[in-house]
Design a protein around this motif. Structure first.
Motif, PDB file in Angstrom:
ATOM      1  N   LYS A   1      37.531  23.035  37.190  1.00 12.89           N
ATOM      2  CA  LYS A   1      37.902  23.971  36.084  1.00 12.89           C
ATOM      3  C   LYS A   1      38.031  22.883  34.985  1.00 12.89           C
ATOM      4  O   LYS A   1      38.612  21.937  35.215  1.00 12.89           O
ATOM      5  N   PRO A   2      37.914  22.954  33.655  1.00 14.19           N
ATOM      6  CA  PRO A   2      37.155  24.492  33.159  1.00 14.19           C
ATOM      7  C   PRO A   2      35.597  24.511  33.392  1.00 14.19           C
ATOM      8  O   PRO A   2      35.094  25.459  32.841  1.00 14.19           O
ATOM      9  N   THR A   3      34.994  23.460  33.878  1.00 14.49           N
ATOM     10  CA  THR A   3      33.552  23.545  33.865  1.00 14.49           C
ATOM     11  C   THR A   3      32.821  24.677  34.484  1.00 14.49           C
ATOM     12  O   THR A   3      31.958  25.320  34.006  1.00 14.49           O
ATOM     13  N   LEU A   4      33.596  24.906  35.682  1.00 14.13           N
ATOM     14  CA  LEU A   4      32.852  26.019  36.309  1.00 14.13           C
ATOM     15  C   LEU A   4      33.050  27.223  35.724  1.00 14.13           C
ATOM     16  O   LEU A   4      32.598  28.160  36.114  1.00 14.13           O
ATOM     17  N   ASP A   5      34.280  27.279  34.982  1.00 13.15           N
ATOM     18  CA  ASP A   5      34.210  28.736  34.193  1.00 13.15           C
ATOM     19  C   ASP A   5      33.106  29.048  33.007  1.00 13.15           C
ATOM     20  O   ASP A   5      33.018  29.949  32.855  1.00 13.15           O
ATOM     21  N   PHE A   6      32.851  27.747  32.467  1.00 12.72           N
ATOM     22  CA  PHE A   6      31.876  27.936  31.311  1.00 12.72           C
ATOM     23  C   PHE A   6      30.328  27.692  31.594  1.00 12.72           C
ATOM     24  O   PHE A   6      29.596  28.046  30.933  1.00 12.72           O
TER      25      PHE A   6
ATOM     26  N   LYS B   1      42.400  26.660  28.795  1.00 15.18           N
ATOM     27  CA  LYS B   1      42.844  28.040  29.569  1.00 15.18           C
ATOM     28  C   LYS B   1      41.561  28.473  30.538  1.00 15.18           C
ATOM     29  O   LYS B   1      41.176  29.633  30.749  1.00 15.18           O
ATOM     30  N   ARG B   2      41.330  27.201  31.340  1.00 15.22           N
ATOM     31  CA  ARG B   2      40.321  27.816  32.424  1.00 15.22           C
ATOM     32  C   ARG B   2      40.603  28.503  33.472  1.00 15.22           C
ATOM     33  O   ARG B   2      41.738  28.842  33.681  1.00 15.22           O
ATOM     34  N   PHE B   3      39.759  29.389  33.935  1.00 13.13           N
ATOM     35  CA  PHE B   3      39.959  30.446  34.900  1.00 13.13           C
ATOM     36  C   PHE B   3      39.758  30.014  36.379  1.00 13.13           C
ATOM     37  O   PHE B   3      40.343  30.419  37.263  1.00 13.13           O
ATOM     38  N   LYS B   4      39.126  28.824  36.565  1.00  6.98           N
ATOM     39  CA  LYS B   4      38.529  28.354  37.553  1.00  6.98           C
ATOM     40  C   LYS B   4      38.840  26.895  37.732  1.00  6.98           C
ATOM     41  O   LYS B   4      38.640  26.113  36.825  1.00  6.98           O
TER      42      LYS B   4
ATOM     43  N   VAL C   1      39.972  27.606  43.102  1.00 12.67           N
ATOM     44  CA  VAL C   1      41.159  28.341  42.660  1.00 12.67           C
ATOM     45  C   VAL C   1      41.019  29.008  41.599  1.00 12.67           C
ATOM     46  O   VAL C   1      40.361  28.386  40.429  1.00 12.67           O
ATOM     47  N   THR C   2      41.178  30.399  41.382  1.00 13.75           N
ATOM     48  CA  THR C   2      40.980  31.238  40.232  1.00 13.75           C
ATOM     49  C   THR C   2      42.552  31.301  39.887  1.00 13.75           C
ATOM     50  O   THR C   2      43.567  31.530  40.483  1.00 13.75           O
ATOM     51  N   VAL C   3      42.729  31.146  38.379  1.00  6.70           N
ATOM     52  CA  VAL C   3      43.884  31.155  37.683  1.00  6.70           C
ATOM     53  C   VAL C   3      43.966  32.619  36.779  1.00  6.70           C
ATOM     54  O   VAL C   3      43.026  32.773  36.126  1.00  6.70           O
ATOM     55  N   LEU C   4      44.738  33.149  37.165  1.00  9.58           N
ATOM     56  CA  LEU C   4      44.997  34.417  36.335  1.00  9.58           C
ATOM     57  C   LEU C   4      46.013  34.330  35.087  1.00  9.58           C
ATOM     58  O   LEU C   4      47.108  33.811  35.183  1.00  9.58           O
ATOM     59  N   ARG C   5      45.394  34.406  33.801  1.00 11.77           N
ATOM     60  CA  ARG C   5      45.876  33.998  32.749  1.00 11.77           C
ATOM     61  C   ARG C   5      45.989  35.165  31.761  1.00 11.77           C
ATOM     62  O   ARG C   5      45.763  36.290  31.897  1.00 11.77           O
TER      63      ARG C   5
ATOM     64  N   ILE D   1      21.012  24.451  33.606  1.00 11.83           N
ATOM     65  CA  ILE D   1      22.368  24.741  33.437  1.00 11.83           C
ATOM     66  C   ILE D   1      22.471  25.580  32.431  1.00 11.83           C
ATOM     67  O   ILE D   1      21.794  24.994  31.210  1.00 11.83           O
ATOM     68  N   PHE D   2      23.255  26.745  32.557  1.00 15.70           N
ATOM     69  CA  PHE D   2      23.287  27.658  31.216  1.00 15.70           C
ATOM     70  C   PHE D   2      24.612  28.085  31.032  1.00 15.70           C
ATOM     71  O   PHE D   2      25.778  27.621  31.876  1.00 15.70           O
ATOM     72  N   LEU D   3      25.080  28.532  29.486  1.00 12.66           N
ATOM     73  CA  LEU D   3      26.574  28.640  29.245  1.00 12.66           C
ATOM     74  C   LEU D   3      26.630  30.086  29.596  1.00 12.66           C
ATOM     75  O   LEU D   3      25.994  31.104  29.597  1.00 12.66           O
ATOM     76  N   LYS D   4      27.671  30.320  30.403  1.00  8.40           N
ATOM     77  CA  LYS D   4      28.051  31.559  31.101  1.00  8.40           C
ATOM     78  C   LYS D   4      29.385  32.290  30.382  1.00  8.40           C
ATOM     79  O   LYS D   4      30.036  33.319  30.561  1.00  8.40           O
ATOM     80  N   ARG D   5      30.124  31.436  29.368  1.00  7.65           N
ATOM     81  CA  ARG D   5      31.448  31.935  28.902  1.00  7.65           C
ATOM     82  C   ARG D   5      31.444  31.333  27.524  1.00  7.65           C
ATOM     83  O   ARG D   5      31.064  30.254  27.218  1.00  7.65           O
ATOM     84  N   ASP D   6      32.310  32.065  26.602  1.00  7.37           N
ATOM     85  CA  ASP D   6      32.571  31.752  25.094  1.00  7.37           C
ATOM     86  C   ASP D   6      33.339  30.378  25.191  1.00  7.37           C
ATOM     87  O   ASP D   6      34.444  30.374  25.665  1.00  7.37           O
TER      88      ASP D   6
END
Length: 1741
Positions: free
Chosen positions: A74-79, A1059-1062, A1086-1090, A89-94
């Motif tokens: 994280k945060p690479t895995l989140d985005f 603010k990564r989630f993963k 690890v998933t982070v609940l934000r 490799i593509f963008l999956k989140r703002d």
């Protein structure tokens, strides 16, 4: 375990074989190992941002079919994500939800072969993100412009500049737009070229300020923004007021009335719109106008100028006042050129000045009426009315009726004939006044003398002599002197008398009119001359005054010199108590040496002591003392009747003495009733405690005759143990009854009274006392006792099986009452206690802490006796302490060892605990029990529990051993516990994670640091070390316990700005095996609940109240929200709602709501709308609340309350608040404001403050107005044109204050002899109006106080006007009031009481005791030798209780001694050696401070010790040798002593032989001369005589010295006959004769005789006189018949009184041989005594 390991090896082998069979030979190969791309943060979802490519050399499918997988944290895995087939490799989140600039990931290629192969290397992909980091900005601000309302449409107003600091498009591309506020968008617009221009006609609106809110946005998504406000001020007030004239001048008098306009300034304004063309005037606040503004006021509407305050108050007396008046329109524009105002004040600067006064002139008494006497002249340089002068006459006396003055010319004329007038001098007080207001004036005097007086007064006698007694009262007329004056009319023939000299007489007054001389001051105090001589003179009252010649005046005073003296007191008498009333007790007598009848005449009275004054009386003249009241009314047995005798002088001289009257009172004997008493007591009765009380009666009525005294008698045993209180009859215990065994005692009590003499009772009382005794001891029942408990008992636990009970065979309490207590043994008493019949644990904690297993508790049973009888028993207590067996924790142990584990090495350590608190119960040993195989291979340390290998297990084939370990304590009985230890034996294994797939975990971003959330486990255990490696920044936020594998938070996740989630965590496990170190890795996703929490407003509704005139941009209300996610940034906004939200703007960051549209154009009173807050986090959360805004509008005008207004004030009221008005406005939005609007002079003296208080500006004292009317206005400051009006009428009181007293009351204590006309005290008053105060004596209690006291009406001084001895009143209370001379006159509200306490001389002094002392004659002068003391019952704070002492005689006492008048100390004032008196006796008088004083007399006796020095022998030892034939009567030796005393008889020496009878027999010592004669023949006697001689003086007391005499006898062989000396029959002869001349009578004094033991001529005796002392040789002779043994001593001359003559008579035998004759001598002492028995006695030594 071993089987599993073998299976795993087999799997690996089969995999290798399978790989060789399938042919997947090559792994994929990454073609682009490093990929770098740069993208904007607003890149859309799904867009490919990078591509990884790979190839595979395997020829066939699926071995060459490539797939891709990505490793990142994280945060690479989140985005970012990867397409597994293409490697895209593509963008999956703002990306805007994160802040990272660089993202890194690893891409691995793997084929689809079986088994699959992965690329040897990974591709590293780096994505750089450029972000919209900066907001747009405005430059050149703040933006503001000021334009006239005449600006035309299209006029450029303002340039707006902006920009953005970002470097990349579109983030640096900015657009602007106008978004508000209020009317700005109506009248102005923002052009695309950044200019604000006029959009509509500005004259169509009245607002003077417009706010245009401008928004700038960049090209970001969402865009970043900036706002600014352009303020455009429209000038609507264009023209300034212009004065019609630039300067104004005016002249006024300084007396001009306040508030009356005398000048008007005027200005005009060219503006056409109200209020910009409405002009207001004010005086400039510049320094040059300060003085003018202080004294002048300009009407702000009309421009009228009037006086604010009188110029007369200007101490500088300024003439020209200059100030500037400004004109200001109501739009706030001031005149460009103000008006200059000059006011010239004509002042009354100068007071008139006389040019020819003061002056003096003469006038004849026959001057005609109308004749000009004098013309007064004065001048005044002031102009106009201030220089016009007016003359007048004021005061004094009759001058104004005799003379007149012309008001204009100042000519003084006679208007009344002087012939009939008596005045010879007229003082005319002339006043001149100018025309000012108030008028200035001058005053001076003209003295006119009228000639009338011609003759001089003459005395009718050339001298005057008067005689009076010293006790005549103050005011007594001594006599009259007379002088005449021949002038025909008064005052020229009016004569005044006076004493001549600078100091007037202190003792006498002379009436200046009548010539009568009176006593002014008590003649008995201070000095006591018997004659006073003055010189007197007379003068007439004419003018000029004429004086007579001085003549002498003599006043002789007859004085009371002697005190009366008692002749037969003190004395003592005895009388019976029933003596008759009025019977005579004693008669006293006295004498007085004074010759004046009043001073010689005496009277008696009784003055004390105690009750004597009420029981006895004395006849004042005869001195007969009688019983005035029956003595039975008083119990005293002795009375001290103190009798005083006084003469009739003033002060009266007196003496006191004492008559002791003894009274016999006891008549009746006491009697018991009843006579028999009984009591029962315990043998423990306390000593001294009461047992029984006997009582008796006595018919006598007074103490001590009826006061009984009790005694015990009779039974000897009873007397040992009991006593009776002699006063109360209470029988009590005297001795402890336990010393005896008797059970009954009989006591006999007798009684006698305490009278004098005491009487014994007529009967006796018998008291029988029964005694209860303690005979039996207590005993325990069912004793001894025993019990068993454990150490775990609690406090207050009862001992099982123990019930304590006792008994006692005595029958009475307390002997049968048994108490049981614990007395031991050992520590048992601190651990156990007895409660009732049970025993309980007292301190379980200490019992548990103790180590003893058995206790013996000893009990004591005691009865209530004293001493107590007792019994003891014991309780045996057994405590079980070993209760808890050892316990293992844990109870099972596991250990794994290799089969080649070294012998002796530690495998595991077991641990057990024993919770028993003390050894040996908690001490234990370890042992291996059970399986004998285990005991073969393993050893356990019995103390530490350490298990080690005892024998090698290699080759045993056993893969697990199960050991039973036992821990056994050392307690009694011993207890044990077990644990199981499993030992697994393994060979080396492959390290691996127990979970082959990546781990997955979910946590809250708010989880605290160090909180573990997942555990990774590798096998085989133990000794595995865990660590985190890669990816990216995961190690920054997470950590792993290297021993347990627990993963926990390392850094607060809320600090991750992206603010990564993963997060992807790569973990590694390592273990050292015998064959080397092995490691293995795995992943943890690890998933982070934000953003868990939404923001919350602190209120569900906000309310605000504002005024309808609230200004643009003003804060209305602030809302506030909180978010438990502390990192969130909150943003506020209004949810638009038509008709509600348009006037309001909310600041996004602060929550402050401000006004953006004016509320004056609407009538809406309430606005309600919803506001929102968002946290801007991911995911974003919201909160809402309601805002209600109430608008206050002006609908009602203000109004004054409780009108009309009016109040009285004082003319001297100090500046400040004087009255309070009150106005109210029901819809007040601003401040309630008060202002003054007129009238006349009132605004010059008064103003009003913001609270409605009317304020006095300056003193009204100089003004003459009686009332002022002040106009007031009140208005809401937000609506100044909406006013309420009221008037305040203030009435001036010119005499507001009544006089009052400085002190509310006065008091003074004075003596009854206080002098006349001397100030007692001063009453003090004041008048706040500064009026003159008059003092008035209003009343007195008692009423005659006004006759004795005089109050000066001007000064308030109170004096005595009549002697206070003429009244017997002790206290006068005078009521004094005050009155001022104001108009109208006012009196004090209260009177001041003046209390005068008169101290009376009620008691005379009394001497106590006698006064005698002895002193040395050498006592120095000024030495205090004796103190006499008298007392006076009058208070010592008054002069009557303060005594003075003086000496009045006798003899030479006053020559040698004086007395300290205050202390009574008698001092030597002259050397005592100048006289030889043995004592001095003087009479001392003690006088109090009365007028006349009371006195008492005492006698002081001072004995003078004049014999100071002892005689001294020189030498001290005498020696001589004589023959034994030394003639009797011949001198042997002479001793000599001297005495240094000054006078006889102290220096007269008498010699004597002491302590030697032998020496006295043989030798005679002449007592005067010291000659020692041989008295007896020493032939054949001792050869050596040693004796002492004493020299004694004749002083008192006699002093002496000793000498030693040695007489050696030299033997004479021839001395065989005449062996004896003559021997007198007496050693000395004494005789007393009377003084006189015996030369003719030859008085035979005494016969002396002697004898001689020798025979013949040796025994015949012849007498002769050897010597006579004091020159008495011719005064005495001897007569003897021949050879007779008797001789007569004859006095044949004149002898003097008190003389002593020592005659030495010798007796000689008549031996034929002269040298052998023997002699003896004897002294004859002759004393001469006085002829009369009444003559002074002689003192002989």
């Amino acid at each position: 375990m071993g089987k599993r390991s073998i299976l795993y090896v087999h799997v690996i082998v089969w995999a290798l074989i399978l790989e060789r069979i399938t042919g997947n030979s090559f792994p994929p190969e990454i073609l682009n190992g490093n990929v770098n791309e740069r993208i904007p943060e607003n890149t859309k979802f799904g867009v490919t941002v990078a591509t990884v490519t790979a190839s595979d050399r395997d020829p066939q499918f699926p071995d060459n079919e490539i797939r891709f997988r990505m490793f990142a944290v994280k945060p690479t895995l989140d985005f970012f994500a990867i397409e597994t087939e293409t490697g895209n490799i593509f963008l999956k989140r703002d990306l805007t939800t994160d802040t990272s600039d660089t993202y890194q990931m690893y891409v691995q290629a793997y084929d689809m072969g079986s088994p699959s192969k992965t690329s040897a290397t990974n591709a590293t992909v780096t994505i750089d993100v450029y972000r919209n980091l900066r907001d747009p900005f405005f430059s050149g601000g703040p933006f503001a412009a000021n334009i006239p309302e005449t600006s035309v449409i299209g006029t450029s107003v303002l340039q707006i500049n902006f920009g953005d600091s970002d470097t990349d498009a579109p983030f640096n591309t900015v657009t602007v737009s106008a978004i508000g506020d209020d009317k700005a968008l109506t009248y102005f617009r923002l052009e695309s070229y950044r200019q604000i221009v006029v959009n509509s006609d500005l004259k169509a609106d009245s607002d003077f300020q417009y706010l245009m809110r401008i928004l700038a946005q960049d090209g970001g998504s969402p865009p970043r923004t900036a706002t600014t406000v352009a303020t455009i001020t429209v000038q609507r007030n264009i023209n300034s007021p212009v004065f019609e004239r630039q300067s104004y001048n005016e002249t006024i008098l300084e007396t001009r009335q306040l508030g009356l306009s005398f000048l008007q300034v005027k200005a005009t304004d060219g503006d056409t719109r109200v209020p910009y063309n409405e002009v207001r005037y004010l005086i400039s606040s510049d320094a040059g106008s300060a003085l003018g503004a202080q004294y002048f006021i300009v009407d702000d509407v009309t421009g009228d100028i009037s006086l604010r305050q009188s110029p007369k108050l200007d101490n500088a007396k300024t003439v020209d006042y200059t100030f500037t008046v400004n004109a200001v329109d109501r739009g706030g524009r001031s005149a460009t050129i103000p008006a200059s105002v000059r006011v010239t004040v004509i002042r009354n600067t100068n007071a008139p000045v006389f040019t020819n006064l003061p002056n003096a002139n003469q006038i004849n008494h026959n001057t005609s009426i109308g004749t000009q006497v004098f013309q007064v002249s004065a001048r005044d340089p002031d102009p106009g009315v201030f220089g016009q002068l007016t003359y007048s006459l004021t005061g004094d006396g009759e001058s104004t009726s005799v003379f007149d003055i012309n008001r204009t010319s100042g000519v003084i004329t006679l208007q009344q004939s002087l012939f009939s007038q008596t005045s010879t001098l007229y003082t005319l007080r002339v006043r001149v006044q100018d025309g000012g207001s108030p008028r200035k004036e001058a005053m001076n005097t003209l003295t006119l003398t009228v000639q009338r007086n011609f003759e001089t007064p003459r005395f009718v006698s050339n001298s005057y002599t008067f005689t009076i007694k010293e006790n005549e009262p103050i005011g007594f007329s001594v006599g009259q002197i007379v002088a005449t004056d021949a002038d025909s009319a008064p005052p020229n023939n009016l004569v005044e008398y006076y004493f001549v000299g600078s100091t007037p007489s202190q003792r006498f007054l002379i009436d200046s009119r009548t010539g009568v001389i009176t006593i002014r001051k008590d003649l008995t105090t201070e000095e006591t001359p018997s004659s006073y001589t003055f010189r007197v003179q007379a003068r007439d009252s004419g003018s000029p005054q004429r004086l007579s010649q001085e003549i002498p005046l003599t006043i002789n005073v007859q004085r009371n010199d002697y005190d009366p003296l008692f002749g037969n007191l003190p004395f003592s008498v005895t009388i019976p108590a029933n003596a008759n009333q009025f019977s005579t007790v004693y008669t006293v007598n006295s004498t007085d040496a004074d010759t004046v009848l009043d001073f010689q005449r005496r009277e008696y009275d009784i003055i004390g002591d105690d009750a004597a004054t009420s029981l006895f009386a004395v006849d004042a003249t005869a001195g007969r003392i009688t019983i005035s009241s029956l003595l039975t009314s008083d119990p005293a047995v002795q009375y001290r009747v103190r009798v005083r005798v006084r003469d009739f002088g003033t002060p009266r001289h007196s003496s006191t003495s004492l008559l002791l009257v003894n009274v016999t009172r006891n008549l009746n004997a006491p009697q018991f009733n009843p006579t028999q008493y009984f009591a029962t007591i315990l043998e423990t009765q306390p000593l001294g405690s009461n047992i029984q009380q006997v009582s008796s009666s006595d018919l006598d009525t007074t103490a001590p005759n009826n006061v009984p005294t009790y005694t015990l008698s009779g039974n000897a045993l009873a007397l040992q143990y009991f006593q009776v209180n002699p006063s109360t009859g209470l029988v009590s215990l005297y001795k402890d009854l336990r010393d005896d065994t008797a059970t009954s005692y009989t006591l006999t009590v007798t009684v006698a009274d305490n009278g004098s003499p005491s009487l014994t009772g007529t009967n006796t009382a018998t008291v029988t006392v029964q005694v209860n005794r303690n005979l039996q001891p207590p005993r325990f029942i069912n004793a001894p006792y025993s019990s068993t408990i454990t150490r775990l008992v609690t406090d207050n636990s009862l001992l099982p099986g123990v019930t304590v009970s006792t008994a006692d065979d005595d029958t009475v309490s307390p002997f049968r009452d048994v108490t049981v207590s614990v007395i031991g043994d050992d520590s048992a008493v601190s651990l156990f206690e007895l409660v009732g019949s049970s025993v309980r644990v007292r301190n379980a904690a200490n019992l548990a802490a103790d180590t003893a297993n058995t206790y013996k508790l000893r009990l004591l049973a005691e009865d209530g006796g004293s001493p107590r009888k007792t019994a003891t028993t014991t309780i045996d207590i057994t405590v079980r302490r070993n209760i808890v067996p050892p316990q293992f924790n844990p109870t099972a142990y596991n250990a794994t060892i290799l089969e080649n584990y070294p012998v002796g090495s530690e495998i595991v350590t077991v641990s057990a605990t024993d919770s028993d608190p003390q050894p040996p119960n908690n001490q234990f040993k370890y042992s291996i029990t059970g399986d004998t195989t285990a005991m073969t291979y393993f050893y356990i340390n019995p103390d530490s529990g350490r298990i080690s290998l005892k024998q090698s297990i290699k080759g045993t084939g056993v893969n697990q051993f199960r050991l039973q370990v036992t821990a056994t304590d050392e307690g009694t009985p011993p207890l044990s516990g077990q644990a199981i230890v499993t030992v697994d034996v393994t060979i080396d294994d492959t390290l691996r994670f127990t979970q082959l797939q990546p781990y997955i975990a979910s946590i809250d971003e708010n989880d605290p640091v160090d909180r573990g959330f997942i555990t990774v486990i590798a096998t085989p255990q133990p000794n595995i070390k865990y660590s985190i490696v890669g990816f990216s920044d995961s190690p920054d936020y997470f950590k792993i316990d290297e021993n347990t594998g627990v993963i926990s938070v390392k850094t607060d996740l809320r600090k991750d700005l992206s603010k990564r989630f993963k997060y992807l965590i790569q973990v590694r496990a390592e273990k050292q095996f015998p064959n080397g170190l092995q490691s293995v890795e795995n992943l943890v996703n690890v998933t982070v609940l934000r953003n868990i929490n939404a923001p919350v407003f602190n209120s569900t509704q906000y309310q605000a109240n504002i005024n309808e005139k609230y200004g643009l941009g003003q804060s209305v209300v602030q809302v506030f929200a909180t978010d438990l996610d502390t990192q969130d940034v909150l943003l506020y906004s209004i949810i638009d709602q038509a008709g509600e939200t348009e006037p309001f703007y909310m600041a996004p960051s602060t929550g402050i709501i401000t006004l953006k549209q004016l509320l004056t154009g609407t009538t809406k009173a309430r606005y309600a709308f919803t506001v929102r807050v968002r946290d801007q986090s991911k995911p974003e959360r919201f909160g809402q609340s309601t805002v209600v805004i109430n608008v206050r509008r002006n609908s009602q005008p203000p109004v004054f309350e409780r009108t009309p207004y009016g109040a009285p004030i004082n003319y001297n009221q100090a500046p400040g608040p004087v009255y309070t008005t009150s106005a109210r406005d029901p819809d007040l939005t601003g401040t309630l404001t008060y202002e003054v609007i007129g009238y006349f002079s009132a605004p010059g003296y008064f103003t009003v403050n913001s609270n409605g208080e009317v304020i006095l500006l300056s003193s009204l004292a100089s003004d003459t107005a009686l009332s002022y009317t002040l106009g007031l206005a009140a208005y809401d400051s937000d609506y100044p044109n909406d006013k309420a009006y009221a008037n305040v009428t203030l009435t001036v009181n010119r005499n507001p204050n009544a006089p009052d007293f400085t002190n509310p009351s006065y008091s003074i204590t004075v003596t009854e002899s206080y002098p006349l006309a001397v100030s007692l005290l001063q009453v003090s008053g004041q008048d706040a109006d500064q009026h003159v105060v008059e003092y008035i004596l209003e009343s007195s209690n008692p009423i005659d106080g006004t006759q004795f006291f005089y109050l000066n009406p001007s000064t308030g001084v109170l004096t005595v006007s009549r002697p206070l001895t003429e009244t017997g009143t002790q206290t006068f209370t005078l009521q004094v009031c005050l009155r001022d001379n104001g108009i109208p006159a006012r009196s004090s509200a209260t009177t001041a009481p003046v209390t005068i306490f008169i101290t009376r001389n009620n008691n005379g002094p009394i001497f106590a005791g006698t006064f005698t002392t002895s002193i040395n004659e050498t006592t120095p002068t000024s030495t205090a030798v004796l103190t006499v003391t008298a007392t006076d019952s009058d208070p010592n704070t008054s002069p009557y209780g303060q005594l003075k002492y003086r000496i009045i005689g006798d003899g030479d006492f006053t020559q040698f001694f004086n007395i300290d008048a205050t202390t009574g100390s008698i001092l030597v004032q002259r050397p005592l050696t100048s006289q030889d008196n043995a004592l001095y006796q003087g009479r001392i008088v003690a006088e109090d401070g009365g007028s006349p004083p009371r006195s008492a007399t005492a006698t002081a006796i001072i004995n003078i010790l004049r014999n100071i020095n002892s005689p001294v022998f020189n030498p001290k030892n005498y020696s001589i040798t004589i023959d034994e034939t030394h003639q009797v009567g011949q001198n042997v030796i002479t001793v000599t002593a001297s005495d240094a005393d000054r006078v006889a008889p102290n220096n007269q020496i008498v010699y004597t032989i002491i302590n030697s009878k032998t020496a006295e027999f043989y030798y005679y010592l002449d007592p005067k001369t010291g000659h020692i004669y041989l008295k007896q023949c020493t032939t054949g006697k001792e050869l050596l005589f040693v004796f002492n001689v004493t020299a004694t003086d004749r002083g008192f007391p006699a002093l002496s010295d000793n000498a030693i005499i040695n007489v050696e006898i030299k033997e004479c062989p021839k001395c065989k006959t005449n062996l004896h000396s003559p021997r007198f029959f007496a050693p000395i002869y004494f005789v007393n004769i009377r003084e006189g001349n015996y030369s003719k009578t030859n008085l035979n004094l005494i016969q002396i005789s002697a004898t001689d033991d020798d025979d013949g001529n040796d025994g015949e005796i012849l007498f002769d006189i050897q010597s006579v002392s004091n020159n008495g040789d011719d005064k005495f002779k001897l007569e003897q018949d021949q050879f007779n043994t008797n001789a007569n001593v004859i006095c044949s001359g004149a002898v003097n009184r008190c003389e002593t003559y020592l005659i030495m008579v010798r007796a000689s035998d008549q031996s034929f041989q002269m040298e052998r004759r023997r002699h003896s001598t004897v002294p004859v002492e002759v004393r001469v005594v006085p002829f009369s028995t009444y003559a002074n006695k002689c003192t002989f030594t």
